[in-house]
Design a protein around this motif. Structure first.
Motif, PDB file in Angstrom:
ATOM      1  N   UNK A  61       0.747  -1.123   0.447  1.00  0.00           N
ATOM      2  CA  UNK A  61       0.246  -0.030  -0.141  1.00  0.00           C
ATOM      3  C   UNK A  61       1.341   1.665  -0.330  1.00  0.00           C
ATOM      4  N   UNK A  62       1.832   1.573   0.779  1.00  0.00           N
ATOM      5  CA  UNK A  62       2.301   3.097   0.585  1.00  0.00           C
ATOM      6  C   UNK A  62       3.531   2.883  -0.464  1.00  0.00           C
ATOM      7  N   UNK A  63       4.424   1.581  -0.648  1.00  0.00           N
ATOM      8  CA  UNK A  63       4.677   1.409  -2.940  1.00  0.00           C
ATOM      9  C   UNK A  63       3.868   2.103  -3.501  1.00  0.00           C
ATOM     10  N   UNK A  64       2.642   1.370  -3.697  1.00  0.00           N
ATOM     11  CA  UNK A  64       1.828   1.703  -4.034  1.00  0.00           C
ATOM     12  C   UNK A  64       0.950   3.652  -4.334  1.00  0.00           C
ATOM     13  N   UNK A  65       1.410   4.160  -2.965  1.00  0.00           N
ATOM     14  CA  UNK A  65       1.074   5.622  -2.651  1.00  0.00           C
ATOM     15  C   UNK A  65       2.221   6.321  -3.901  1.00  0.00           C
ATOM     16  N   UNK A  66       3.228   6.153  -3.114  1.00  0.00           N
ATOM     17  CA  UNK A  66       4.293   6.471  -3.252  1.00  0.00           C
ATOM     18  C   UNK A  66       4.208   6.243  -5.006  1.00  0.00           C
ATOM     19  N   UNK A  67       3.754   5.831  -5.258  1.00  0.00           N
ATOM     20  CA  UNK A  67       4.687   5.229  -6.877  1.00  0.00           C
ATOM     21  C   UNK A  67       3.184   5.670  -7.779  1.00  0.00           C
ATOM     22  N   UNK A  68       2.611   6.309  -7.517  1.00  0.00           N
ATOM     23  CA  UNK A  68       1.448   7.198  -7.795  1.00  0.00           C
ATOM     24  C   UNK A  68       2.008   7.739  -8.265  1.00  0.00           C
ATOM     25  N   UNK A  69       2.358   8.781  -6.741  1.00  0.00           N
ATOM     26  CA  UNK A  69       3.234  10.368  -6.365  1.00  0.00           C
ATOM     27  C   UNK A  69       3.829  10.682  -7.910  1.00  0.00           C
ATOM     28  N   UNK A  70       5.471   9.188  -7.479  1.00  0.00           N
ATOM     29  CA  UNK A  70       5.790   9.161  -8.510  1.00  0.00           C
ATOM     30  C   UNK A  70       5.552   9.509 -10.321  1.00  0.00           C
ATOM     31  N   UNK A  71       4.305   8.277 -10.201  1.00  0.00           N
ATOM     32  CA  UNK A  71       3.677   8.450 -11.757  1.00  0.00           C
ATOM     33  C   UNK A  71       3.441   9.930 -12.262  1.00  0.00           C
ATOM     34  N   UNK A  72       2.879  10.453 -11.485  1.00  0.00           N
ATOM     35  CA  UNK A  72       2.367  11.544 -12.254  1.00  0.00           C
ATOM     36  C   UNK A  72       3.259  12.911 -11.855  1.00  0.00           C
ATOM     37  N   UNK A  73       4.317  12.796 -10.900  1.00  0.00           N
ATOM     38  CA  UNK A  73       4.664  14.048 -11.114  1.00  0.00           C
ATOM     39  C   UNK A  73       5.678  14.485 -11.666  1.00  0.00           C
ATOM     40  N   UNK A  74       6.785  12.594 -11.929  1.00  0.00           N
ATOM     41  CA  UNK A  74       7.356  12.350 -13.151  1.00  0.00           C
ATOM     42  C   UNK A  74       7.368  12.056 -14.394  1.00  0.00           C
ATOM     43  N   UNK A  75       6.219  11.669 -14.494  1.00  0.00           N
ATOM     44  CA  UNK A  75       5.215  11.834 -16.029  1.00  0.00           C
ATOM     45  C   UNK A  75       5.379  12.307 -16.134  1.00  0.00           C
ATOM     46  N   UNK A 116      10.230   5.405  -4.920  1.00  0.00           N
ATOM     47  CA  UNK A 116      10.568   4.577  -4.215  1.00  0.00           C
ATOM     48  C   UNK A 116      12.402   4.416  -3.451  1.00  0.00           C
ATOM     49  N   UNK A 117      13.041   5.270  -3.453  1.00  0.00           N
ATOM     50  CA  UNK A 117      14.527   5.606  -2.924  1.00  0.00           C
ATOM     51  C   UNK A 117      13.743   5.698  -1.727  1.00  0.00           C
ATOM     52  N   UNK A 118      13.286   7.320  -1.292  1.00  0.00           N
ATOM     53  CA  UNK A 118      12.474   7.496   0.256  1.00  0.00           C
ATOM     54  C   UNK A 118      11.700   5.900   0.677  1.00  0.00           C
ATOM     55  N   UNK A 119      10.963   5.105  -0.281  1.00  0.00           N
ATOM     56  CA  UNK A 119      10.140   3.939   0.444  1.00  0.00           C
ATOM     57  C   UNK A 119      11.173   2.798   1.278  1.00  0.00           C
ATOM     58  N   UNK A 120      12.572   2.811   0.634  1.00  0.00           N
ATOM     59  CA  UNK A 120      13.374   1.564   0.322  1.00  0.00           C
ATOM     60  C   UNK A 120      14.388   2.225   1.808  1.00  0.00           C
ATOM     61  N   UNK A 121      14.800   3.875   2.475  1.00  0.00           N
ATOM     62  CA  UNK A 121      15.390   4.485   3.455  1.00  0.00           C
ATOM     63  C   UNK A 121      13.966   4.240   4.384  1.00  0.00           C
ATOM     64  N   UNK A 122      13.077   4.098   4.337  1.00  0.00           N
ATOM     65  CA  UNK A 122      12.316   4.226   5.719  1.00  0.00           C
ATOM     66  C   UNK A 122      11.831   2.719   6.170  1.00  0.00           C
ATOM     67  N   UNK A 123      12.138   2.160   5.391  1.00  0.00           N
ATOM     68  CA  UNK A 123      11.999   0.141   5.911  1.00  0.00           C
ATOM     69  C   UNK A 123      13.146  -0.105   5.896  1.00  0.00           C
TER      70      UNK A 123
END
Length: 276
Positions: A61-75, A116-123
């Motif tokens: 769930x956390x990866x998906x939330x961050x991924x959605x943000x990454x897709x929209x902003x990065x895209x 996902x860099x942020x996610x990996x560091x947070x975990x």
């Protein structure tokens, strides 16, 4: 030859609220990611990690939330930077006008990588382990997006041989000549075929980084091939060496994917460490 069916881009109208097919394909993409990611928890090395470091649905769930943000902003930023840098430099406020269209897969991918860099560091997990987890779950989302492109009658292909049975006239192109339905080609190559190959490859234990490398290499090659049939953006056309912008953006993906896979294959495999 076929004629592209005129499909209303609005799937459902509820008063002033319009639900577009393209938005539904994004919703389907995120739903497919979540479904596949829960199955991915059964694959190694993730299934063998126990204790506080064990992978869970909350992680997905956390990866998906961050991924959605990454897709929209990065895209969006990727489209502005890769395709129309001069225009958006002169009109910076229009970068925020996402409703006008303009998204880049390559930019969205970079956005996901950063998120996902942020996610990996947070975990406190290796970043490549996270990306190896995500990679096989992505192609079905790409396939859903190409369905949205086809429904909208956009991103059509180059002119085809009139005798091609599936050559299709796209009225929005302003031409009555048949074209390649390149959205379908990309749906099949970057979506379904890449998913099948990558999912089967990732089901068996691999060295860290190999699955990510296989994704970069596979997507880069399939997208590069599909670009031969896709009409280049009219404001860019064909660039150096007879290649489109999409193909040029795939070149570093192919090189990086092959390099990452080769580097990972030479590393010493290690068992996942449980954290008690």
């Amino acid at each position: 030859m076929l004629i592209h069916p005129h499909i209303n881009p609005v799937a459902l109208q509820l008063g002033p609220l319009a639900i577009h097919w393209y938005g539904l394909t994004y919703l389907a993409a995120f739903g497919l990611f979540f479904f596949l990611a829960t199955r991915r928890l059964r694959h190694e090395p993730y299934a063998s990690i126990t204790g506080p470091g064990a992978w869970s649905r909350q992680d997905i769930e956390d990866m998906l939330f961050l991924g959605v943000m990454g897709v929209v902003i990065g895209g969006r930023l990727g489209y502005c930077l890769f395709y129309k840098p001069g225009y958006y430099l002169a009109h910076p406020l229009e970068i925020l006008a996402v409703w006008q269209g303009g998204m880049s897969f390559h930019g969205g991918m970079l956005g996901v990588l950063v998120s996902q860099v942020w996610f990996a560091r947070s975990r406190q997990r290796p970043w490549l382990q996270v990306m190896d987890f995500i990679a096989p779950c992505v192609p079905t989302g790409l396939a859903a997006g190409r369905v949205g492109n086809f429904i909208n009658g956009e991103l059509w292909g180059r002119f085809s041989d009139p005798a091609l049975p599936w050559g299709m006239v796209f009225p929005g192109s302003g031409s009555t000549l048949p074209r390649h339905p390149s959205q379908i080609y990309q749906f099949l190559l970057e979506g379904l075929l890449l998913f099948v190959l990558l999912w089967l490859y990732a089901r068996k234990p691999r060295k860290m980084g190999q699955v990510s490398g296989a994704f970069l290499l596979g997507y880069g090659v399939f997208r590069f091939i599909a670009e031969f049939f896709r009409e280049p953006d009219d404001f860019l056309g064909i660039l150096a060496l007879g290649m489109s912008m999409g193909q040029w953006l795939c070149v570093p993906m192919i090189v990086a994917g092959a390099g990452l896979w080769w580097w990972a294959s030479r590393q010493v495999a290690s068992a996942p460490a449980a954290r008690a």
